[in-house]
Design an enzyme around this catalytic site. Structure first.
Site, PDB file in Angstrom:
ATOM      1  N   ILE A 225      -7.168   7.876  -1.012  1.00 34.92           N
ATOM      2  CA  ILE A 225      -7.039   6.617  -0.910  1.00 34.92           C
ATOM      3  C   ILE A 225      -7.737   5.890   0.240  1.00 34.92           C
ATOM      4  O   ILE A 225      -7.662   6.504   1.501  1.00 34.92           O
ATOM      5  CB  ILE A 225      -5.723   5.929  -0.731  1.00 34.92           C
ATOM      6  CG1 ILE A 225      -5.603   4.370  -0.907  1.00 34.92           C
ATOM      7  CG2 ILE A 225      -4.864   6.552   0.523  1.00 34.92           C
ATOM      8  CD1 ILE A 225      -4.210   3.900  -1.013  1.00 34.92           C
ATOM      9  N   SER A 226      -8.680   5.196   0.142  1.00 33.07           N
ATOM     10  CA  SER A 226      -9.594   4.561   1.132  1.00 33.07           C
ATOM     11  C   SER A 226      -9.189   4.129   2.183  1.00 33.07           C
ATOM     12  O   SER A 226      -7.813   3.484   2.133  1.00 33.07           O
ATOM     13  CB  SER A 226     -10.849   3.805   0.256  1.00 33.07           C
ATOM     14  OG  SER A 226     -11.821   4.426  -0.151  1.00 33.07           O
ATOM     15  N   GLN A 227      -9.592   4.236   3.630  1.00 32.21           N
ATOM     16  CA  GLN A 227      -9.245   3.457   4.637  1.00 32.21           C
ATOM     17  C   GLN A 227      -9.189   1.924   4.220  1.00 32.21           C
ATOM     18  O   GLN A 227      -9.824   1.349   3.747  1.00 32.21           O
ATOM     19  CB  GLN A 227     -10.288   3.599   5.644  1.00 32.21           C
ATOM     20  CG  GLN A 227     -10.065   3.042   7.022  1.00 32.21           C
ATOM     21  CD  GLN A 227     -11.109   3.216   8.018  1.00 32.21           C
ATOM     22  OE1 GLN A 227     -11.928   4.157   7.622  1.00 32.21           O
ATOM     23  NE2 GLN A 227     -10.858   2.708   9.047  1.00 32.21           N
ATOM     24  N   PRO A 228      -7.931   1.183   4.592  1.00 26.98           N
ATOM     25  CA  PRO A 228      -8.009  -0.248   4.219  1.00 26.98           C
ATOM     26  C   PRO A 228      -9.369  -1.031   4.947  1.00 26.98           C
ATOM     27  O   PRO A 228      -9.706  -1.939   4.194  1.00 26.98           O
ATOM     28  CB  PRO A 228      -6.709  -0.778   5.266  1.00 26.98           C
ATOM     29  CG  PRO A 228      -5.752   0.458   4.999  1.00 26.98           C
ATOM     30  CD  PRO A 228      -6.829   1.522   5.603  1.00 26.98           C
TER      31      PRO A 228
ATOM     32  N   ARG B   9       0.862  -1.166  -0.043  1.00 22.80           N
ATOM     33  CA  ARG B   9       0.147  -0.035   0.176  1.00 22.80           C
ATOM     34  C   ARG B   9       0.968   1.095  -0.080  1.00 22.80           C
ATOM     35  O   ARG B   9       0.507   2.332  -0.368  1.00 22.80           O
ATOM     36  CB  ARG B   9      -0.900   0.055   1.276  1.00 22.80           C
ATOM     37  CG  ARG B   9      -1.895   0.972   1.387  1.00 22.80           C
ATOM     38  CD  ARG B   9      -3.001   0.914   2.686  1.00 22.80           C
ATOM     39  NE  ARG B   9      -3.962   1.899   2.321  1.00 22.80           N
ATOM     40  CZ  ARG B   9      -4.348   2.980   3.153  1.00 22.80           C
ATOM     41  NH1 ARG B   9      -3.279   3.167   4.187  1.00 22.80           N
ATOM     42  NH2 ARG B   9      -5.070   3.883   3.075  1.00 22.80           N
TER      43      ARG B   9
END
Length: 213
Positions: free
Chosen positions: A63-66, A37
């Site tokens: 970038i979205s939260q995992p 990531r």
């Protein structure tokens, strides 16, 4: 483009966090364990890349939260060779997760800057979606339809009709609906005209942009 043992260790820790938060799909967890990531982020965020947080990636996007990536991916119930339409390529991280889960990914990005970055980054990481395109996500990709599943990675005020039309019968569409706060919504297509709807909690996304030209 280094991926070290330290990075791998941080990914293992992240996977543990996701499991504690209720992610159980082994394919999702394996993909997140493998994907670097930190290479999808500006280098100034590298030390934070494996925290369960969203980060800016340019062009007003994130970038979205995992956890969000894992939650949406798990809802899709992907099988190998499934055709998946992704609306909002963004950094390409969600695209990579879907590819590693065995999906044939068709992805649309509205921001040219991000489209160019991601088109160049993914092949360097050995990740090959079936098709990346620059265009209006509200329209989907009718020439490649129907899809086994569709994932929208930005907040939408409504479910675009073209996306519903491009979903196979039995297919799953995952979309965050709402303005300031979104409700994660799952639609399952029952037949030509009927969809089963599930609402699955609050999330925050950047808005889905429509092509105004």
């Amino acid at each position: 483009m280094k991926d070290t043992a330290k990075h791998q260790g941080l990914r293992n820790q992240l996977v543990n966090v996701l499991q504690q938060k209720g992610i159980t799909d082994v394919n999702v967890l394996d993909a997140i364990k493998k994907i670097p990531r930190h290479l999808f982020l500006n280098s100034s965020f590298e030390d934070y890349a494996y925290q369960d947080k969203a980060f800016p990636i340019g062009a007003g996007q994130t970038i979205s939260q995992p956890y969000t990536v894992a939650f949406q991916s798990q809802l899709l119930e992907i099988k190998k060779e499934h055709k998946v339409l992704e609306i909002g390529t963004g950094s390409g991280y969600q695209t990579a997760v879907l590819c590693l889960m065995g999906a044939k990914v068709f992805s649309v990005e509205r921001q040219n800057e991000l489209f160019k970055q991601t088109s160049s980054l993914l092949p360097k990481l050995g990740i090959r979606p079936k098709h990346l395109s620059f265009g209006d996500g509200y329209k989907g990709l009718p020439s490649y339809a129907p899809f086994d599943s569709i994932i929208v990675t930005a907040g939408a005020p409504f479910i675009p009709k073209p996306l519903m039309a491009q979903l196979k019968i039995g297919g799953r569409l995952v979309i965050p609906l709402g303005d300031d706060v979104q409700i994660m919504t799952l639609l399952i297509r029952k037949n030509e005209t009927q969809f089963e709807k599930h609402e699955l909690g609050e999330f925050r996304f950047v808005p889905l942009l429509e092509d105004k030209n």
